[in-house]
Design a protein around this motif. Structure first.
Motif, PDB file in Angstrom:
ATOM      1  N   MET A   1       0.838  -1.165   0.000  1.00 12.77           N
ATOM      2  CA  MET A   1       0.000   0.000   0.000  1.00 12.77           C
ATOM      3  C   MET A   1       0.895   1.245   0.000  1.00 12.77           C
ATOM      4  SD  MET A   1      -3.261  -0.858   0.472  1.00 12.77           S
ATOM      5  CE  MET A   1      -4.368  -0.321   1.720  1.00 12.77           C
ATOM      6  N   SER A   2       0.496   2.265  -0.752  1.00 17.30           N
ATOM      7  CA  SER A   2       1.225   3.531  -0.706  1.00 17.30           C
ATOM      8  C   SER A   2       0.238   4.665  -0.925  1.00 17.30           C
ATOM      9  CB  SER A   2       2.338   3.573  -1.748  1.00 17.30           C
ATOM     10  OG  SER A   2       1.816   3.709  -3.028  1.00 17.30           O
ATOM     11  N   GLU A   3       0.596   5.793  -0.351  1.00 19.15           N
ATOM     12  CA  GLU A   3      -0.222   6.984  -0.481  1.00 19.15           C
ATOM     13  C   GLU A   3       0.686   8.187  -0.601  1.00 19.15           C
ATOM     14  OE1 GLU A   3      -3.694   8.611   2.115  1.00 19.15           O
ATOM     15  OE2 GLU A   3      -3.714   6.416   2.174  1.00 19.15           O
ATOM     16  N   GLN A   4       0.326   9.131  -1.463  1.00 12.68           N
ATOM     17  CA  GLN A   4       1.139  10.326  -1.662  1.00 12.68           C
ATOM     18  C   GLN A   4       0.536  11.504  -0.905  1.00 12.68           C
ATOM     19  OE1 GLN A   4       2.424  10.880  -5.644  1.00 12.68           O
ATOM     20  NE2 GLN A   4       2.913  13.029  -5.338  1.00 12.68           N
ATOM     21  N   HIS A   5       1.411  12.342  -0.350  1.00 12.38           N
ATOM     22  CA  HIS A   5       0.989  13.506   0.422  1.00 12.38           C
ATOM     23  C   HIS A   5       1.834  14.710   0.044  1.00 12.38           C
ATOM     24  CE1 HIS A   5      -1.361  10.976   3.143  1.00 12.38           C
ATOM     25  NE2 HIS A   5      -0.355  10.136   3.060  1.00 12.38           N
ATOM     26  N   HIS A   6       1.273  15.877   0.301  1.00 10.10           N
ATOM     27  CA  HIS A   6       1.975  17.140   0.086  1.00 10.10           C
ATOM     28  C   HIS A   6       1.742  18.002   1.321  1.00 10.10           C
ATOM     29  CE1 HIS A   6       3.450  20.781  -1.821  1.00 10.10           C
ATOM     30  NE2 HIS A   6       2.400  21.389  -1.327  1.00 10.10           N
ATOM     31  N   PHE A   7       2.788  18.638   1.771  1.00  8.89           N
ATOM     32  CA  PHE A   7       2.678  19.503   2.936  1.00  8.89           C
ATOM     33  C   PHE A   7       3.645  20.653   2.722  1.00  8.89           C
ATOM     34  CE2 PHE A   7       3.112  20.683   7.408  1.00  8.89           C
ATOM     35  CZ  PHE A   7       1.788  20.603   7.810  1.00  8.89           C
ATOM     36  N   SER A   8       3.227  21.876   3.037  1.00  5.75           N
ATOM     37  CA  SER A   8       4.137  23.009   2.893  1.00  5.75           C
ATOM     38  C   SER A   8       3.941  23.986   4.031  1.00  5.75           C
ATOM     39  CB  SER A   8       3.937  23.711   1.542  1.00  5.75           C
ATOM     40  OG  SER A   8       2.674  24.305   1.461  1.00  5.75           O
ATOM     41  N   VAL A   9       5.023  24.695   4.324  1.00  2.17           N
ATOM     42  CA  VAL A   9       5.017  25.746   5.334  1.00  2.17           C
ATOM     43  C   VAL A   9       5.726  26.955   4.749  1.00  2.17           C
ATOM     44  CG1 VAL A   9       4.894  24.248   7.363  1.00  2.17           C
ATOM     45  CG2 VAL A   9       7.121  24.864   6.421  1.00  2.17           C
ATOM     46  N   SER A  10       5.507  28.082   5.383  1.00  4.70           N
ATOM     47  CA  SER A  10       6.111  29.324   4.943  1.00  4.70           C
ATOM     48  C   SER A  10       6.811  29.963   6.133  1.00  4.70           C
ATOM     49  CB  SER A  10       5.008  30.239   4.413  1.00  4.70           C
ATOM     50  OG  SER A  10       5.559  31.431   3.945  1.00  4.70           O
ATOM     51  N   THR A  11       7.967  30.556   5.875  1.00  8.80           N
ATOM     52  CA  THR A  11       8.711  31.252   6.916  1.00  8.80           C
ATOM     53  C   THR A  11       9.228  32.585   6.385  1.00  8.80           C
ATOM     54  OG1 THR A  11      10.643  31.149   8.388  1.00  8.80           O
ATOM     55  CG2 THR A  11      10.806  29.938   6.324  1.00  8.80           C
ATOM     56  N   ALA A  12       9.426  33.518   7.280  1.00  8.99           N
ATOM     57  CA  ALA A  12       9.936  34.836   6.912  1.00  8.99           C
ATOM     58  C   ALA A  12      11.427  34.817   6.589  1.00  8.99           C
ATOM     59  CB  ALA A  12       9.670  35.835   8.045  1.00  8.99           C
ATOM     60  N   LEU A  13      12.117  33.779   6.971  1.00  9.55           N
ATOM     61  CA  LEU A  13      13.568  33.683   6.772  1.00  9.55           C
ATOM     62  C   LEU A  13      13.886  33.416   5.298  1.00  9.55           C
ATOM     63  CD1 LEU A  13      16.020  33.782   8.708  1.00  9.55           C
ATOM     64  CD2 LEU A  13      15.983  31.282   8.702  1.00  9.55           C
ATOM     65  N   ASP A  14      14.964  34.036   4.785  1.00  8.41           N
ATOM     66  CA  ASP A  14      15.342  33.833   3.386  1.00  8.41           C
ATOM     67  C   ASP A  14      15.865  32.412   3.172  1.00  8.41           C
ATOM     68  OD1 ASP A  14      18.514  33.890   3.255  1.00  8.41           O
ATOM     69  OD2 ASP A  14      17.882  35.442   4.680  1.00  8.41           O
ATOM     70  N   ARG A  15      15.801  31.974   1.924  1.00  3.92           N
ATOM     71  CA  ARG A  15      16.105  30.590   1.562  1.00  3.92           C
ATOM     72  C   ARG A  15      17.520  30.156   1.953  1.00  3.92           C
ATOM     73  NH1 ARG A  15      18.095  28.796  -3.056  1.00  3.92           N
ATOM     74  NH2 ARG A  15      17.595  30.730  -4.139  1.00  3.92           N
ATOM     75  N   GLU A  16      18.505  31.004   1.790  1.00  7.88           N
ATOM     76  CA  GLU A  16      19.877  30.639   2.134  1.00  7.88           C
ATOM     77  C   GLU A  16      20.022  30.372   3.633  1.00  7.88           C
ATOM     78  OE1 GLU A  16      19.127  33.300   0.130  1.00  7.88           O
ATOM     79  OE2 GLU A  16      19.669  32.254  -1.725  1.00  7.88           O
ATOM     80  N   ARG A  17      19.375  31.196   4.442  1.00  2.50           N
ATOM     81  CA  ARG A  17      19.439  30.991   5.891  1.00  2.50           C
ATOM     82  C   ARG A  17      18.607  29.788   6.317  1.00  2.50           C
ATOM     83  NH1 ARG A  17      18.190  36.582   8.330  1.00  2.50           N
ATOM     84  NH2 ARG A  17      18.419  35.491  10.303  1.00  2.50           N
ATOM     85  N   VAL A  18      17.483  29.548   5.630  1.00  2.00           N
ATOM     86  CA  VAL A  18      16.695  28.337   5.903  1.00  2.00           C
ATOM     87  C   VAL A  18      17.565  27.108   5.644  1.00  2.00           C
ATOM     88  CG1 VAL A  18      14.742  26.918   5.150  1.00  2.00           C
ATOM     89  CG2 VAL A  18      14.428  29.376   5.514  1.00  2.00           C
TER      90      VAL A  18
END
Length: 155
Positions: A1-18
Motif C-alpha cells: 500500500m502507498s499513499e502520496q501527500h503534500h505539505f508546505s510551510v512558509s517562513t519569513a527567513l530567506d532561503r539561504e538561511r533556511v
C-alpha cells in the motif's frame, strides 16, 4: 500500500538561511521534540550518506534517512525507513523563494508499507512530517526575528 501527500510551510527567513539551519541536523532536534540522537553515517549531504536516529513516538522509533540527491538551498530527496514499524517513505523537500520575501518549504512524500503495518505507517509518517516541518518553520521565524506563526497547507 502507498499513499502520496503534500505539505508546505512558509517562513519569513530567506532561503539561504533556511538551508543553513536545515543542513545542520542538530537543528532538527532543536526545533521540535520529534527527533533525538541524530548522526551522520558518511559525509554529510552526499549521495548515499545516511542520517540515523530516533523519533520520540510511542516506541521511540529508530529511523534511517538515505540521501538520494540534493541541491544546497533548493532540493533534498531521501528515503526514510523504520525497521521497527515495517514501512518506508520517499521524501522530496523543496525550498522556494516567496515573492514577498521569505521561503516556502514544500514536502512531497509517499509511504510504502505491508498490509499489516499500512495504517500505522501512514499515521506515523504524517505525524512526524507535520509536527517536524511546522516546528522547523517556527524555528526559522524565530531566527528571522519575527513572531508570526508559520503558515501551513496540506493536500
Amino acid at each position: 500500500m502507498s499513499e502520496q501527500h503534500h505539505f508546505s510551510v512558509s517562513t519569513a527567513l530567506d532561503r539561504e538561511r533556511v538551508w543553513a539551519l536545515f543542513s545542520d541536523i542538530q537543528n532538527w532536534i532543536r526545533c521540535s521534540d520529534v527527533y533525538q540522537d541524530l548522526t551522520w553515517k558518511g559525509s554529510p549531504w552526499s549521495i548515499n550518506a545516511t542520517i540515523v536516529g530516533r523519533v520520540r513516538h510511542n516506541r521511540n522509533e529508530r529511523v534511517r534517512y538515505v540521501v538520494e540527491r540534493y541541491q544546497p538551498g533548493r532540493l533534498v530527496t531521501y528515503i526514510g525507513h523504520s525497521e521497527d514499524s515495517g514501512f518506508a517513505s520517499h521524501r522530496t523537500i523543496r525550498f522556494l523563494d516567496r515573492q514577498d520575501g521569505g521561503t516556502v518549504i514544500e514536502m512531497h512524500y509517499f509511504t510504502v508499507a505491508s498490509r499489516e503495518s499500512s495504517a500505522v505507517g501512514e499515521q506515523f509518517v504524517k505525524w512526524l512530517t507535520e509536527r517536524w516541518i511546522e516546528g522547523f518553520a517556527r524555528y526559522c521565524d524565530v531566527q528571522a526575528g519575527t513572531l508570526s506563526t508559520a503558515m501551513a497547507s496540506r493536500q
